[in-house]
Design a protein around this motif. Structure first.
Motif, PDB file in Angstrom:
ATOM      1  N   ALA A   1     -15.703   3.260  -4.502  1.00 37.97           N
ATOM      2  CA  ALA A   1     -14.671   3.956  -3.728  1.00 37.97           C
ATOM      3  C   ALA A   1     -14.238   5.232  -4.439  1.00 37.97           C
ATOM      4  CB  ALA A   1     -13.471   3.035  -3.511  1.00 37.97           C
ATOM      5  N   LEU A   2     -14.091   5.163  -5.752  1.00 35.86           N
ATOM      6  CA  LEU A   2     -13.671   6.344  -6.500  1.00 35.86           C
ATOM      7  C   LEU A   2     -14.765   7.401  -6.527  1.00 35.86           C
ATOM      8  CD1 LEU A   2     -11.801   4.574  -9.449  1.00 35.86           C
ATOM      9  CD2 LEU A   2     -10.775   5.932  -7.622  1.00 35.86           C
TER      10      LEU A   2
ATOM     11  N   LEU B   1     -14.494  -0.840  -6.467  1.00 35.71           N
ATOM     12  CA  LEU B   1     -13.551   0.185  -6.915  1.00 35.71           C
ATOM     13  C   LEU B   1     -14.297   1.429  -7.377  1.00 35.71           C
ATOM     14  CD1 LEU B   1     -10.798  -1.433  -9.149  1.00 35.71           C
ATOM     15  CD2 LEU B   1     -10.448   0.216  -7.318  1.00 35.71           C
TER      16      LEU B   1
ATOM     17  N   GLY C   1     -10.121   8.565  -4.508  1.00 37.46           N
ATOM     18  CA  GLY C   1      -9.006   8.458  -5.445  1.00 37.46           C
ATOM     19  C   GLY C   1      -8.066   9.650  -5.338  1.00 37.46           C
ATOM     20  N   LYS C   2      -7.363   9.893  -6.430  1.00 39.03           N
ATOM     21  CA  LYS C   2      -6.381  10.981  -6.494  1.00 39.03           C
ATOM     22  C   LYS C   2      -7.034  12.320  -6.204  1.00 39.03           C
ATOM     23  CE  LYS C   2      -3.251  11.844  -9.940  1.00 39.03           C
ATOM     24  NZ  LYS C   2      -2.421  11.575 -11.120  1.00 39.03           N
TER      25      LYS C   2
ATOM     26  N   LEU D   1      -9.887  -1.203   0.052  1.00 38.91           N
ATOM     27  CA  LEU D   1      -9.781  -0.121  -0.918  1.00 38.91           C
ATOM     28  C   LEU D   1      -9.851   1.260  -0.262  1.00 38.91           C
ATOM     29  CD1 LEU D   1     -12.035  -1.571  -3.749  1.00 38.91           C
ATOM     30  CD2 LEU D   1      -9.551  -1.503  -3.670  1.00 38.91           C
TER      31      LEU D   1
ATOM     32  N   MET E   1      -4.454   3.671  -3.723  1.00 38.66           N
ATOM     33  CA  MET E   1      -5.709   4.224  -4.234  1.00 38.66           C
ATOM     34  C   MET E   1      -5.548   5.678  -4.632  1.00 38.66           C
ATOM     35  SD  MET E   1      -8.232   2.215  -4.580  1.00 38.66           S
ATOM     36  CE  MET E   1      -9.585   3.366  -4.706  1.00 38.66           C
ATOM     37  N   GLU E   2      -4.595   6.379  -3.970  1.00 38.07           N
ATOM     38  CA  GLU E   2      -4.476   7.823  -4.178  1.00 38.07           C
ATOM     39  C   GLU E   2      -3.616   8.193  -5.370  1.00 38.07           C
ATOM     40  OE1 GLU E   2      -4.537  10.070  -0.090  1.00 38.07           O
ATOM     41  OE2 GLU E   2      -3.274   8.285   0.098  1.00 38.07           O
TER      42      GLU E   2
ATOM     43  N   PHE F   1      -7.653   2.340 -13.146  1.00 42.18           N
ATOM     44  CA  PHE F   1      -7.661   1.097 -12.370  1.00 42.18           C
ATOM     45  C   PHE F   1      -8.117  -0.045 -13.261  1.00 42.18           C
ATOM     46  CE2 PHE F   1      -6.961   2.725  -8.088  1.00 42.18           C
ATOM     47  CZ  PHE F   1      -7.178   4.077  -8.284  1.00 42.18           C
TER      48      PHE F   1
ATOM     49  N   GLN G   1       0.802  -1.217   0.000  1.00 45.37           N
ATOM     50  CA  GLN G   1       0.000   0.000   0.000  1.00 45.37           C
ATOM     51  C   GLN G   1       0.834   1.265   0.000  1.00 45.37           C
ATOM     52  OE1 GLN G   1      -1.681  -1.589   3.384  1.00 45.37           O
ATOM     53  NE2 GLN G   1      -3.597  -2.206   2.443  1.00 45.37           N
TER      54      GLN G   1
END
Lengths: 168, 264
Positions: B216-217, B213, B222-223, B184, B190-191, B196, B158
């Motif tokens: 989560a985004l 995913l 995410g970024k 996640l 993730m960042e 993905f 991670q």
């Protein structure tokens, strides 16, 4: 045997205390300061018995070499092209198919054509004594038949790669 | 050392052929062994063309090498003239300092393609997922005229996110069965992802991973600066099966589209 040889080289006992990035074990004095010896291991031709090749890759890793393992059923062209891109110091060819005379010659010829005949070539496999002599004359630096001790393989290769013996 | 570097650069800038490849490979070794020399290279070779650097990262066994191989094949087909570079990183043994570099073995079909240059690097004790030598190798690949450079990291956990500093686009490769939605939520990987990939899409759990995913985004996990999204606004998650050659064109399409949009 392998862990014993590591211990003798000092890699075992003080491995945990040595800073990671300066883990030069003084194994092979590389021709470039800060460099690591790189060896490509592959199996040219059609034979798929890769246990020996994987074994040698493993013992060389344990001796501090960076081993580019290229797998089975490769052509001499693929092996030589890879070796040049990876700027290896040596190529180890594993052959148990009987086609060693032809395939070693091809690899050596390709290295010469591409201006890379300073790369040391060694081999392993079921290669009869008589053929080993012919291979040495071709330019194969060493041949390791089944049963050769790990220590012998590692020390022989280390000797072959000593800078004084490498052409500049 | 300086002279040697300059001599090698001259050959690399010269005509395409075996000499150029050999010089490029030697230059890469020189820079890998002494990473500080990259600054010198950049000074004398400031005119190199830009390249798209794509980081390919993810946990061990997710299929990074196989996917990288499939992407190279796809990129090749879409533009036969373009030169492509691949850097594949594997870990050095913390005990012996040696390494088995076993990523190239999955890309051997490209070994005799003169437009594809593959270089395997060991981490040499460096943490972060890549290696200190990678910047130098990227610089040489640019000098060679590579338009796309794929950097495949070691199998990461991670926290190994160094690839985000090297790459223009970061592709995270995941496979089903490696954790659930809570996994996640965790920081790090993730960042840094722009795209993905749910690889091994033919396996059980792929659909579920995709949904987790995406969710989560959408939640904004995410970024921060430029979250990975498609032009439509949907989170950038794609299904693929590298071994079955599925989803590869879509991934390549996304990368080319981002390249055109001027990612730097």
């Amino acid at each position: 045997m392998i862990s014993q040889s590591n211990h003798e080289q000092g890699a075992g006992a003080d491995a945990a205390t040595r800073p990671r990035e300066s883990r030069a074990l003084g194994l092979v004095q590389h021709k470039r300061p800060g460099g690591r010896p790189r060896i490509l291991i592959g199996k040219p031709g059609l034979d798929g018995h890769d246990r020996g090749a994987k074994y040698v890759a493993h013992i060389l890793r344990d001796a501090g070499f960076e081993v580019i393992y290229t797998g089975i059923r490769r052509t001499p062209e693929q092996i030589v092209s890879s070796a040049i891109q990876e700027d290896v110091d040596a190529i180890g060819l594993s052959l148990l198919s009987g086609a060693h005379n032809l395939l070693f010659a091809k690899v050596i010829e390709l290295l010469r054509q591409q201006g890379a005949d300073d790369i040391v070539v060694f081999g392993g496999g079921t290669i009869p004594d008589a053929d080993q002599i012919a291979l040495k004359q071709l330019g194969v630096a060493a041949v390791f038949t089944p049963g050769t001790p790990a220590q012998t393989i590692v020390e022989t290769i280390q000797q072959l790669l000593i800078p004084a013996k490498c052409s500049a | 050392m300086t002279q040697q570097l300059e001599d090698l650069v001259d050959v690399v800038r010269g005509p395409v052929g075996p000499e150029q490849v050999r010089a490029a490979a030697r230059l890469m070794s020189l820079l890998e062994d002494d990473p500080d020399q990259v600054h010198r290279l950049r000074r004398i070779a400031a005119d190199t063309r830009p390249a798209l650097v794509v980081g390919v990262t993810g946990p061990p066994g997710a299929g990074k090498s196989t996917l990288t191989d499939a992407l190279v094949t796809c990129a090749r087909k879409r533009d036969k003239a373009r030169r492509i570079g691949v850097i594949a990183v594997d870990p050095s043994s913390p005990f012996s300092g040696g390494a088995v570099l076993g990523d190239r073995v999955r890309m051997m079909r490209h070994a005799t393609d003169e437009s594809i240059f593959i270089r395997s690097l060991a981490t040499r004790g460096h943490l972060g997922g890549v290696s200190r030598g990678a910047r130098g190798v990227i610089a040489v690949m640019r000098l060679l005229g590579c338009e796309i450079i794929l950097v495949e990291t070691v199998g990461v956990g991670q926290s190994e996110i160094e690839v985000a500093q090297l790459a223009d686009i970061v592709v995270i490769v995941l496979a089903p069965g490696q954790g659930d939605g809570v996994q996640l939520l965790k920081a790090g990987l993730m960042e840094i992802g722009d795209l993905f990939i749910v690889n091994k899409a033919d396996r059980d759990g792929a659909g579920l991973l995709n949904r987790q995913l995406t969710s989560a985004l959408q939640m904004g996990l995410g970024k921060r600066a430029t979250p990975g999204h498609f032009p439509s606004g949907a989170p950038a998650v794609l299904m693929a099966s590298a071994t079955e050659q599925q989803g590869i064109d879509e991934i390549m399409g996304y990368l080319e589209q981002r390249a055109e949009a001027g990612v730097s």
